[in-house]
Design a protein around this motif. Structure first.
Motif, PDB file in Angstrom:
ATOM      1  N   UNK A 137      37.126   2.285  -8.256  1.00  0.00           N
ATOM      2  CA  UNK A 137      37.684   3.169  -7.230  1.00  0.00           C
ATOM      3  C   UNK A 137      38.902   2.467  -6.643  1.00  0.00           C
ATOM      4  N   UNK A 138      40.094   3.004  -6.963  1.00  0.00           N
ATOM      5  CA  UNK A 138      41.321   2.268  -6.636  1.00  0.00           C
ATOM      6  C   UNK A 138      42.048   2.798  -5.417  1.00  0.00           C
ATOM      7  N   UNK A 139      42.605   1.858  -4.661  1.00  0.00           N
ATOM      8  CA  UNK A 139      43.587   2.191  -3.619  1.00  0.00           C
ATOM      9  C   UNK A 139      44.955   1.988  -4.288  1.00  0.00           C
ATOM     10  N   UNK A 140      45.659   3.104  -4.592  1.00  0.00           N
ATOM     11  CA  UNK A 140      46.968   3.016  -5.260  1.00  0.00           C
ATOM     12  C   UNK A 140      48.097   3.156  -4.251  1.00  0.00           C
ATOM     13  N   UNK A 141      47.788   3.825  -3.132  1.00  0.00           N
ATOM     14  CA  UNK A 141      48.723   3.845  -1.999  1.00  0.00           C
ATOM     15  C   UNK A 141      47.888   3.824  -0.724  1.00  0.00           C
ATOM     16  N   UNK A 142      48.436   3.185   0.323  1.00  0.00           N
ATOM     17  CA  UNK A 142      47.670   3.068   1.560  1.00  0.00           C
ATOM     18  C   UNK A 142      47.421   4.443   2.162  1.00  0.00           C
ATOM     19  N   UNK A 143      46.235   4.617   2.732  1.00  0.00           N
ATOM     20  CA  UNK A 143      45.922   5.900   3.346  1.00  0.00           C
ATOM     21  C   UNK A 143      44.452   5.986   3.677  1.00  0.00           C
ATOM     22  N   UNK A 144      43.990   7.186   4.084  1.00  0.00           N
ATOM     23  CA  UNK A 144      42.585   7.371   4.449  1.00  0.00           C
ATOM     24  C   UNK A 144      41.688   7.293   3.212  1.00  0.00           C
ATOM     25  N   UNK A 145      40.353   7.255   3.389  1.00  0.00           N
ATOM     26  CA  UNK A 145      39.441   7.088   2.248  1.00  0.00           C
ATOM     27  C   UNK A 145      39.652   8.093   1.124  1.00  0.00           C
TER      28      UNK A 145
ATOM     29  N   UNK B  98      31.605   7.237  -7.072  1.00  0.00           N
ATOM     30  CA  UNK B  98      32.488   8.403  -6.939  1.00  0.00           C
ATOM     31  C   UNK B  98      32.553   8.914  -5.502  1.00  0.00           C
ATOM     32  N   UNK B  99      31.532   8.539  -4.687  1.00  0.00           N
ATOM     33  CA  UNK B  99      31.505   9.014  -3.297  1.00  0.00           C
ATOM     34  C   UNK B  99      31.784   7.885  -2.297  1.00  0.00           C
ATOM     35  N   UNK B 100      32.503   6.877  -2.775  1.00  0.00           N
ATOM     36  CA  UNK B 100      32.788   5.724  -1.905  1.00  0.00           C
ATOM     37  C   UNK B 100      33.536   6.149  -0.640  1.00  0.00           C
ATOM     38  N   UNK B 101      34.370   7.211  -0.730  1.00  0.00           N
ATOM     39  CA  UNK B 101      35.123   7.657   0.445  1.00  0.00           C
ATOM     40  C   UNK B 101      34.177   8.075   1.566  1.00  0.00           C
ATOM     41  N   UNK B 102      33.038   8.699   1.206  1.00  0.00           N
ATOM     42  CA  UNK B 102      32.079   9.123   2.239  1.00  0.00           C
ATOM     43  C   UNK B 102      31.476   7.906   2.938  1.00  0.00           C
TER      44      UNK B 102
ATOM     45  N   UNK C 178      32.138   5.988  13.105  1.00  0.00           N
ATOM     46  CA  UNK C 178      31.203   5.433  14.094  1.00  0.00           C
ATOM     47  C   UNK C 178      29.781   5.953  13.902  1.00  0.00           C
ATOM     48  N   UNK C 179      29.455   6.383  12.671  1.00  0.00           N
ATOM     49  CA  UNK C 179      28.118   6.944  12.437  1.00  0.00           C
ATOM     50  C   UNK C 179      27.163   5.961  11.757  1.00  0.00           C
ATOM     51  N   UNK C 180      27.703   4.872  11.193  1.00  0.00           N
ATOM     52  CA  UNK C 180      26.859   3.981  10.386  1.00  0.00           C
ATOM     53  C   UNK C 180      25.813   3.265  11.237  1.00  0.00           C
ATOM     54  N   UNK C 181      24.619   3.097  10.653  1.00  0.00           N
ATOM     55  CA  UNK C 181      23.596   2.266  11.285  1.00  0.00           C
ATOM     56  C   UNK C 181      23.230   1.174  10.274  1.00  0.00           C
ATOM     57  N   UNK C 182      23.138  -0.062  10.742  1.00  0.00           N
ATOM     58  CA  UNK C 182      22.876  -1.162   9.818  1.00  0.00           C
ATOM     59  C   UNK C 182      23.978  -1.212   8.778  1.00  0.00           C
ATOM     60  N   UNK C 183      23.575  -1.266   7.497  1.00  0.00           N
ATOM     61  CA  UNK C 183      24.573  -1.417   6.439  1.00  0.00           C
ATOM     62  C   UNK C 183      24.545  -0.250   5.467  1.00  0.00           C
ATOM     63  N   UNK C 184      25.688  -0.038   4.840  1.00  0.00           N
ATOM     64  CA  UNK C 184      25.840   0.990   3.807  1.00  0.00           C
ATOM     65  C   UNK C 184      26.259   0.270   2.527  1.00  0.00           C
ATOM     66  N   UNK C 185      25.753   0.747   1.394  1.00  0.00           N
ATOM     67  CA  UNK C 185      26.194   0.161   0.129  1.00  0.00           C
ATOM     68  C   UNK C 185      26.708   1.246  -0.818  1.00  0.00           C
ATOM     69  N   UNK C 186      27.584   0.814  -1.709  1.00  0.00           N
ATOM     70  CA  UNK C 186      28.054   1.659  -2.811  1.00  0.00           C
ATOM     71  C   UNK C 186      27.434   1.089  -4.086  1.00  0.00           C
ATOM     72  N   UNK C 187      26.845   1.993  -4.878  1.00  0.00           N
ATOM     73  CA  UNK C 187      26.165   1.539  -6.098  1.00  0.00           C
ATOM     74  C   UNK C 187      26.883   2.111  -7.321  1.00  0.00           C
ATOM     75  N   UNK C 188      27.596   1.262  -8.079  1.00  0.00           N
ATOM     76  CA  UNK C 188      28.333   1.776  -9.240  1.00  0.00           C
ATOM     77  C   UNK C 188      27.375   2.330 -10.297  1.00  0.00           C
TER      78      UNK C 188
END
Ligand SMILES: NC(=O)c1ccc[n+]([C@@H]2O[C@H](COP(=O)([O-])OP(=O)(O)OC[C@H]3O[C@@H](n4cnc5c(N)ncnc54)[C@H](OP(=O)(O)O)[C@@H]3O)[C@@H](O)[C@H]2O)c1
Length: 324
Positions: A4-12, A302-306, A314-324
């Motif tokens: 999941x690439x950041x090719x230009x700076x911006x929102x998720x 594929x849903x890393x932006x979410x 400001x909704x996260x509690x504890x930790x969130x992970x992305x699983x490829x």
């Protein structure tokens, strides 16, 4: 492999999922097949070019991973193919594979699963260094943790208890405070409703907090320093609220208190042996069940932006992970 690439700076949503050539292990490196990638507040900042560290475009965000060693570069002897490891990578973790310096690969305890391992080092490493080394917190002291249901905050709640403190968790909703109580908080403050300074005084018998752990910044910092005890320590962890507060220095003189900076990433680079010792101690606390990392949600690559939106919103509690 997918990344999941950041090719230009911006929102998720400006991140793009691409197929790229898998990495090769250079001299002194290993390739890790990523099983999970921990998501942290700096990932939200790094893709918008607002973080202190700026990788060259294009890059994959994702600052800490867990996985299985797949390939060894020339001269690597500290790990073997098939080892289960975690690593702080800074970026690059939103990918199926990553090449990292072999020295960064830390073998993980058998009892620790991959999502927990990917969610472990940055939060507990930071909070342990902050409370043990920087604040030198003592049993029986009152510790107030701001943003206490977030990643570093919840780790500070658990580690504060492990180090013998009385922990007062402060956060912005009852739901978040319930999570803090489940993880050991002795008392709580909902700072979206109640005045932080007055509640801190009330809950400490008028004395104030011996140690304040502040990953939030903004309007809460000064209020918390005004409710810090004589010879207290106020730990500067981060500014998730966005504003970097300017504190009237007379407040520190009046209380003989200290404002203490904490930069765990730099500590890891400057003092690797002390950091390794801290990591060993954290693994022991995990294996004894004294600390229980809380992974509240998991997203596919594929849903890393979410995942990033959950943290930035400001909704996260504890930790969130992305699983490829
Ligand atoms: N110094 C270091 O070495 C170090 C290491 C790791 C992280 N950090 C920093 O620590 C901070 C927290 O990181 P984290 O990964 O724990 O993040 P996190 O899980 O998102 O937690 C941050 C907490 O800040 C509070 N907050 C207040 N205003 C917010 C806003 N506008 N947007 C988002 N959150 C807001 C939220 O709690 P409430 O809703 O309860 O207020 C949230 O739970 C970041 O600034 C990060 O850069 C520093």
């Amino acid at each position: 492999m997918k990344t999941m690439l950041c090719k230009q700076y911006g929102p998720p949503e400006s991140l793009v999922l691409e197929d790229v050539e898998p990495p090769k292990a250079g001299p002194g490196q290993v390739v890790v097949e990523v099983k999970a990638c921990g998501v942290n507040f700096p990932d939200v900042l790094i893709i918008e070019n607002k973080y202190q560290f700026k990788p060259q475009l294009p890059f994959a965000p994702g600052g800490e991973i867990s996985g299985v060693v797949k390939e060894l570069g020339e001269g690597v002897t500290n790990v073997a193919v098939g080892d289960r490891v975690l690593a702080s990578t800074g970026f690059g973790g939103f990918a199926e594979e990553i090449a990292i310096p072999a020295a960064a690969a830390v073998p993980i305890p058998d009892s620790m699963d991959f999502p927990t391992a990917a969610a472990f080092l940055m939060t507990y490493g930071t909070s342990y260094y902050a409370l043990k080394d920087r604040a030198q917190i003592r049993p029986g002291e009152n510790l107030v943790v701001l943003g206490a249901a977030g990643g570093v905050g919840l780790a500070a709640v658990e580690l504060g208890k492990a180090l013998g403190a009385r922990v007062i968790a402060a956060a912005s909703s009852e739901e978040k405070l319930a999570v803090c109580r489940e993880h050991g908080a002795d008392a709580t403050i909902d700072y979206s409703k109640d005045g932080l300074k007055d509640e801190m005084k009330e809950l400490t018998g008028g004395k104030g907090a011996d140690v304040v752990y502040d990953p939030v910044g903004g309007e809460y910092s000064e209020a918390a320093i005004r409710a810090t005890a004589w010879e207290g320590r106020f730990l500067v962890i981060g500014f998730a609220a966005g504003d970097i507060p300017r504190i009237p220095l007379n407040l520190t003189l009046l209380k003989s208190c200290q404002i203490v900076g904490v930069f765990w990433g730099a500590f890891v680079g400057r003092e690797p042996e002390r950091n390794r010792q801290n990591t060993r101690e954290l693994f022991e606390l995990f294996e004894k069940g004294t600390i229980k990392p809380y992974v509240s949600s998991s997203y596919p690559l594929a849903e890393a932006a979410s995942a990033l939106h959950e943290i930035g919103g400001r909704r996260a509690k504890g930790k969130i992970v992305v699983v490829p």
